[in-house]
Design an enzyme around this catalytic site. Structure first.
Site, mmCIF file in Angstrom:
data_model
loop_
_atom_site.group_PDB
_atom_site.id
_atom_site.type_symbol
_atom_site.label_atom_id
_atom_site.label_comp_id
_atom_site.label_asym_id
_atom_site.label_seq_id
_atom_site.Cartn_x
_atom_site.Cartn_y
_atom_site.Cartn_z
ATOM 1 N N LYS A 10 0.960 -1.452 -0.082
ATOM 2 C CA LYS A 10 -0.036 0.125 0.060
ATOM 3 C C LYS A 10 0.933 1.095 -0.054
ATOM 4 O O LYS A 10 1.448 1.677 0.918
ATOM 5 C CB LYS A 10 -0.931 0.246 1.251
ATOM 6 C CG LYS A 10 -1.947 1.346 1.228
ATOM 7 C CD LYS A 10 -1.894 2.096 2.400
ATOM 8 C CE LYS A 10 -2.575 3.452 2.233
ATOM 9 N NZ LYS A 10 -1.885 4.252 1.794
ATOM 10 N N GLU A 67 9.931 1.266 10.447
ATOM 11 C CA GLU A 67 10.916 2.356 10.140
ATOM 12 C C GLU A 67 10.166 3.702 10.466
ATOM 13 O O GLU A 67 9.424 3.988 9.671
ATOM 14 C CB GLU A 67 11.459 2.274 8.519
ATOM 15 C CG GLU A 67 12.188 0.951 8.388
ATOM 16 C CD GLU A 67 13.637 0.947 8.918
ATOM 17 O OE1 GLU A 67 13.952 2.045 9.531
ATOM 18 O OE2 GLU A 67 14.241 0.173 8.780
ATOM 19 N N CYS A 74 13.542 11.178 6.844
ATOM 20 C CA CYS A 74 13.562 10.763 8.376
ATOM 21 C C CYS A 74 14.767 10.752 8.958
ATOM 22 O O CYS A 74 15.249 10.755 10.232
ATOM 23 C CB CYS A 74 13.072 9.092 8.411
ATOM 24 S SG CYS A 74 14.036 8.136 7.027
ATOM 25 N N GLU A 115 9.933 16.407 15.048
ATOM 26 C CA GLU A 115 10.325 16.233 13.777
ATOM 27 C C GLU A 115 10.136 17.463 12.686
ATOM 28 O O GLU A 115 8.603 17.791 12.718
ATOM 29 C CB GLU A 115 9.872 14.908 13.173
ATOM 30 C CG GLU A 115 10.594 14.433 11.934
ATOM 31 C CD GLU A 115 9.906 13.134 11.697
ATOM 32 O OE1 GLU A 115 9.084 12.628 11.983
ATOM 33 O OE2 GLU A 115 10.922 12.168 10.919
HETATM 34 P P1 NAP Z 1 2.348 8.597 7.770
HETATM 35 O O1 NAP Z 1 1.291 9.615 7.539
HETATM 36 O O2 NAP Z 1 2.601 7.708 8.912
HETATM 37 O O3 NAP Z 1 2.105 7.405 6.479
HETATM 38 C C1 NAP Z 1 2.703 6.410 5.907
HETATM 39 C C2 NAP Z 1 1.849 5.521 5.439
HETATM 40 O O4 NAP Z 1 1.126 4.990 6.476
HETATM 41 C C3 NAP Z 1 0.991 6.077 4.192
HETATM 42 O O5 NAP Z 1 1.015 5.024 3.354
HETATM 43 C C4 NAP Z 1 -0.369 6.343 4.822
HETATM 44 O O6 NAP Z 1 -1.354 6.053 3.912
HETATM 45 C C5 NAP Z 1 -0.259 5.246 5.852
HETATM 46 N N1 NAP Z 1 -1.223 5.309 6.907
HETATM 47 C C6 NAP Z 1 -1.426 6.471 7.558
HETATM 48 N N2 NAP Z 1 -2.601 6.084 8.472
HETATM 49 C C7 NAP Z 1 -2.613 4.742 8.723
HETATM 50 C C8 NAP Z 1 -3.419 3.794 9.332
HETATM 51 N N3 NAP Z 1 -4.370 4.075 10.341
HETATM 52 N N4 NAP Z 1 -3.239 2.622 8.992
HETATM 53 C C9 NAP Z 1 -2.579 2.078 8.026
HETATM 54 N N5 NAP Z 1 -1.923 2.879 7.202
HETATM 55 C C10 NAP Z 1 -1.970 4.097 7.485
HETATM 56 O O7 NAP Z 1 3.795 9.158 7.372
HETATM 57 P P2 NAP Z 1 4.173 9.994 6.438
HETATM 58 O O8 NAP Z 1 3.635 11.573 6.494
HETATM 59 O O9 NAP Z 1 3.716 9.548 4.896
HETATM 60 O O10 NAP Z 1 5.672 10.139 6.370
HETATM 61 C C11 NAP Z 1 6.729 10.786 6.873
HETATM 62 C C12 NAP Z 1 7.234 9.973 8.191
HETATM 63 O O11 NAP Z 1 7.619 8.953 8.016
HETATM 64 C C13 NAP Z 1 8.040 10.625 8.952
HETATM 65 O O12 NAP Z 1 7.749 10.519 10.184
HETATM 66 C C14 NAP Z 1 9.142 10.042 8.499
HETATM 67 O O13 NAP Z 1 10.536 10.146 9.434
HETATM 68 C C15 NAP Z 1 8.862 8.749 8.451
HETATM 69 N N6 NAP Z 1 9.938 8.042 7.582
HETATM 70 C C16 NAP Z 1 10.723 6.948 8.245
HETATM 71 C C17 NAP Z 1 11.653 6.448 7.393
HETATM 72 C C18 NAP Z 1 12.530 5.232 8.101
HETATM 73 O O14 NAP Z 1 13.016 4.629 7.183
HETATM 74 N N7 NAP Z 1 12.680 5.307 9.272
HETATM 75 C C19 NAP Z 1 11.582 6.534 6.008
HETATM 76 C C20 NAP Z 1 10.915 7.553 5.439
HETATM 77 C C21 NAP Z 1 10.059 8.292 6.202
HETATM 78 P P3 NAP Z 1 -2.029 7.400 3.536
HETATM 79 O O15 NAP Z 1 -0.791 8.005 2.635
HETATM 80 O O16 NAP Z 1 -2.994 7.121 2.674
HETATM 81 O O17 NAP Z 1 -2.543 8.400 4.438
#
Ligand code: NAP
Length: 485
Positions: A180, A255, A289, A386
Site C-alpha cells: 500500500k 521504520e 527521516c 520532527e
Molecule cells: P504517515 O502519515 O505515517 O504515512 C505513512 C503511510 O502510512 C502512508 O501510506 C499512509 O497512507 C499510511 N497510513 C496512515 N494512517 C494509517 C493507518 N491508520 N493505517 C494504515 N496505514 C496508515 O507518514 P508520512 O507522513 O507519509 O511519512 C513521513 C514519516 O515517515 C516521517 O515521520 C518520517 O520520519 C517517516 N519515515 C521514516 C523512514 C525510516 O526509514 N525510518 C523513512 C521515510 C520516512 P495515506 O498516505 O493513505 O495516508
C-alpha cells in the site's frame, strides 16, 4: 515529458495479476506539488479489495515458496534491469508526484535498483546451520524459510526506494506481498507492479492497493493470512499498527520518525561540515527521516559555522524539480508549509534569530525558503518534534559530554551526524550516541550494503545490509533422529 504520457503512470490496482479499479469505482486524485495540477487518479480501494489482494498473495505463495533461491535471484536481477532501463521515466514520474528535484529522483530510482540487486545476491546466502548434536543418533538442522504473505505500507517522501527495501528482500526470501503506497505518491508504488510484470515475476507475487489507509491497514493487520507487516512512516501510525498487529501476533518491521542531531566540534573541518550539513538538511526539502533536525555547534566556532551555513543555504536553487539545476523542490503540501511556519514563529517568539530564509518562497504554492535559525534553545518546538521541512535550528554547546547528552535527549534514535578531526573523540562519540545510523564527518550515509533502522521509538528491525532479509525469514529447527549410530 508530461505525466500523462509517462509509461509508468498506471491508474489501477494490481491484484492477482489483474489490473483493476476499486469495487465502488471511486478514485483519489494525485497532484503535482510543484504546480498544484492534478496528474491523474488512482482507485480508492478499501477492505474488500485488500482482502482479495491478500488471498491472491496467499495463493501465489503456495507455488512461489517452492522456487529456488537461484530462480528468485534471477527474477530480481531482471527487476533491477527493468528499473535501470527505465530510470528516466520513473524519475520523471517521481518528481511529478513528489516534488523532489529530478537529480534526487534519479538517485532514488537508482537506489531502488541497488536494493533489488543487493537482495538478488543475498537471496542465495540465507544459510542455515548444522549444529553439533548432543545425541549420537540424532542430527540438528537449522533452516530458513519464507514467513509467507507480507504487507508493506510506505510513505510519500521516498515512494520508490522505501518499497525496494521491502519488495527486494521479500522476493529474495520467497515471500509474496501486498503493498500500500502513500496516497499522495501512489504512482511510483504502482510502478513496481508494472516492473514486476516486465521482469516476469509471477502474478500474485506483488499486489498493489491504493486508497483508504485505515481500511487497507485495518484489513492487513486483522487478516491472519498476513504473517508480517513492514511499515515505513510516522511513529504515531507505527504505534497504532503495532497495537493492531498484536491481535494476530504478526512479525513487524517499523521504520519510523527521527530527530537527527548534527554535532560540529571545535576541531572539525568547518567547510566539510557545512557541505555535509546542506546535504543532511535540505535533501528532499528537509523531508527525510534522516534529515538533521538539530544542529549542535561548539561555542568557539559557532558564529563561523552559522555564517557559512546561512550563506550556503541562501545559495540553494528552489524551483520545480523538473527544471535543470533545481536543488530544492516544493514541500509535499500546504499543511507541511503551515507546520514549518508554526515552528519558525514559535522559535522567533522564544528568541531564535532567522539568519537565512524564514518564509514562503516567492514562487508561491508550497515552495519554502531554505531557512537557518541561530540562537536555538531547548524550549523551542523543533527540539522535540520532527521538522520535516527546510529549517536548520543551530544550538550552541560547550563540552563533548553536553553535546552527547543533548543529542540523546529524545525518544527518537534513527540517524546522527558529527564532525571532528580527533580520532579518539570519533570513537567515543559514535559509541555514546543512541542511534541506529551514525555519520562521522559524512552527512549522507545511506547505502544498500549497510543496515538501516532506528533505536528507541524510531523503529524495529533493519532494512538493507545482510540484516535486511532476516525479518522475511522464519528459523526452523529440525531434529533428525533414529539414525541408529
Ligand atoms: P504517515 O502519515 O505515517 O504515512 C505513512 C503511510 O502510512 C502512508 O501510506 C499512509 O497512507 C499510511 N497510513 C496512515 N494512517 C494509517 C493507518 N491508520 N493505517 C494504515 N496505514 C496508515 O507518514 P508520512 O507522513 O507519509 O511519512 C513521513 C514519516 O515517515 C516521517 O515521520 C518520517 O520520519 C517517516 N519515515 C521514516 C523512514 C525510516 O526509514 N525510518 C523513512 C521515510 C520516512 P495515506 O498516505 O493513505 O495516508
Amino acid at each position: 515529458m508530461l505525466a500523462n504520457s509517462n509509461a509508468y503512470l498506471k491508474e489501477k490496482n494490481l491484484i492477482g495479476g489483474e489490473w483493476v479499479d476499486a469495487d465502488s469505482g471511486e478514485t483519489l486524485s494525485v497532484n503535482n506539488p510543484a504546480t498544484g495540477e492534478t496528474i491523474g487518479t488512482v482507485p480508492r480501494s478499501g477492505k474488500a479489495e485488500t482482502a482479495r489482494a491478500i488471498d491472491a498473495a496467499a495463493q501465489a505463495f503456495a507455488t512461489f515458496r517452492k522456487t529456488t533461491a537461484l530462480e528468485r535471484s534471477k527474477m530480481l536481477r531482471r527487476l533491477h534491469d527493468a528499473i535501470m532501463d527505465n530510470q528516466e521515466a520513473l524519475a520523471q514520474l517521481l518528481t511529478q508526484e513528489q516534488g523532489k528535484s529530478l537529480f534526487e529522483a534519479r538517485g532514488e530510482v537508482g537506489m531502488s535498483a541497488g536494493y533489488v540487486l543487493w537482495f538478488a545476491e543475498e537471496a542465495r546466502r540465507s544459510y542455515g546451520d548444522l549444529v553439533p548434536s548432543p545425541w549420537a543418533d540424532r542430527r540438528i538442522m537449522v533452516t530458513r524459510q519464507p514467513v509467507g504473505v507480507i504487507a508493506a505500507i510506505t510513505p510519500w517522501n521516498f515512494p520508490s526506494s522505501m518499497l525496494a527495501r521491502k519488495i527486494g528482500p521479500a522476493i529474495a526470501a520467497g515471500c509474496t506481498s501486498v503493498v500500500k503506497p502513500a496516497s499522495q505518491t501512489p504512482y511510483s508504488g504502482i510502478a513496481w507492479g508494472l516492473l514486476a510484470e516486465e521482469a516476469g515475476i509471477p502474478p500474485g507475487v506483488i499486489n498493489v492497493v491504493t486508497g483508504s489507509a485505515s481500511e487497507i491497514g485495518g484489513e492487513i493487520t486483522r487478516n491472519a493470512k498476513v504473517k508480517k507487516v513492514t511499515f515505513t512512516g510516522s511513529t504515531a501510525v507505527g504505534k497504532q499498527l503495532l497495537k493492531q498487529c498484536a491481535g494476530t501476533v504478526k512479525k513487524v518491521s517499523m521504520e519510523l520518525g527521527g530527530n537527527a542531531p548534527f554535532i560540529v566540534f571545535d576541531d572539525a573541518d568547518i567547510d566539510r561540515a557545512v557541505e555535509g550539513a546542506i546535504a543532511a538538511k535540505y535533501r528532499n526539502s528537509g523531508q527525510t527521516c534522516v534529515c538533521t533536525n538539530r544542529f549542535y555547534v561548539q561555542s568557539k566556532i559557532y558564529n563561523k559555522f552559522v555564517d557559512k551555513l546561512a550563506a550556503a543555504a541562501g545559495e540553494l536553487k528552489v524551483g520545480n524539480g523538473l527544471e535543470e539545476g533545481v536543488q530544492q523542490g516544493p514541500l509535499i503540501d500546504m499543511k507541511a508549509v503551515e507546520t514549518v511556519e508554526a515552528m519558525i514563529a514559535d522559535a522567533t517568539k522564544k528568541g531564535g534569530k532567522i539568519v537565512a530564509g524564514g518564509k514562503r518562497h516567492e514562487l508561491g504554492g508550497s515552495f519554502f525558503e531554505p531557512t537557518v535559525i541561530a540562537n536555538a534553545k531547548p524550549r523551542m518546538k523543533f527540539t522535540k518534534e520532527e521538522i520535516f521541512g527546510p529549517i536548520s535550528p543551530v544550538y550552541k554547546f560547550k563540552t563533548e559530554e553536553e553535546a552527547i547528552d543533548l543529542a540523546n535527549n529524545t525518544e527518537y534514535g534513527l540517524a546522527a551526524y558529527f564532525y571532528t578531526r580527533d580520532l579518539g573523540r570519533a570513537f567515543r562519540v559514535s559509541e555514546a550516541l543512541e542511534y541506529g545510523l551514525v555519520g562521522v564527518n559524512e552527512g549522507v550515509i545511506t547505502t544498500v550494503e549497510a543496515p538501516f533502522g532506528g533505536f528507541k521509538e524510531s523503529g524495529l528491525g533493519r532494512e538493507g545490509g545482510h540484516q535486511g532479509i532476516e525479518d522475511y525469514l522464519e528459523t526452523k529447527y529440525v531434529c533428525v533422529g533414529g539414525l541408529g549410530m
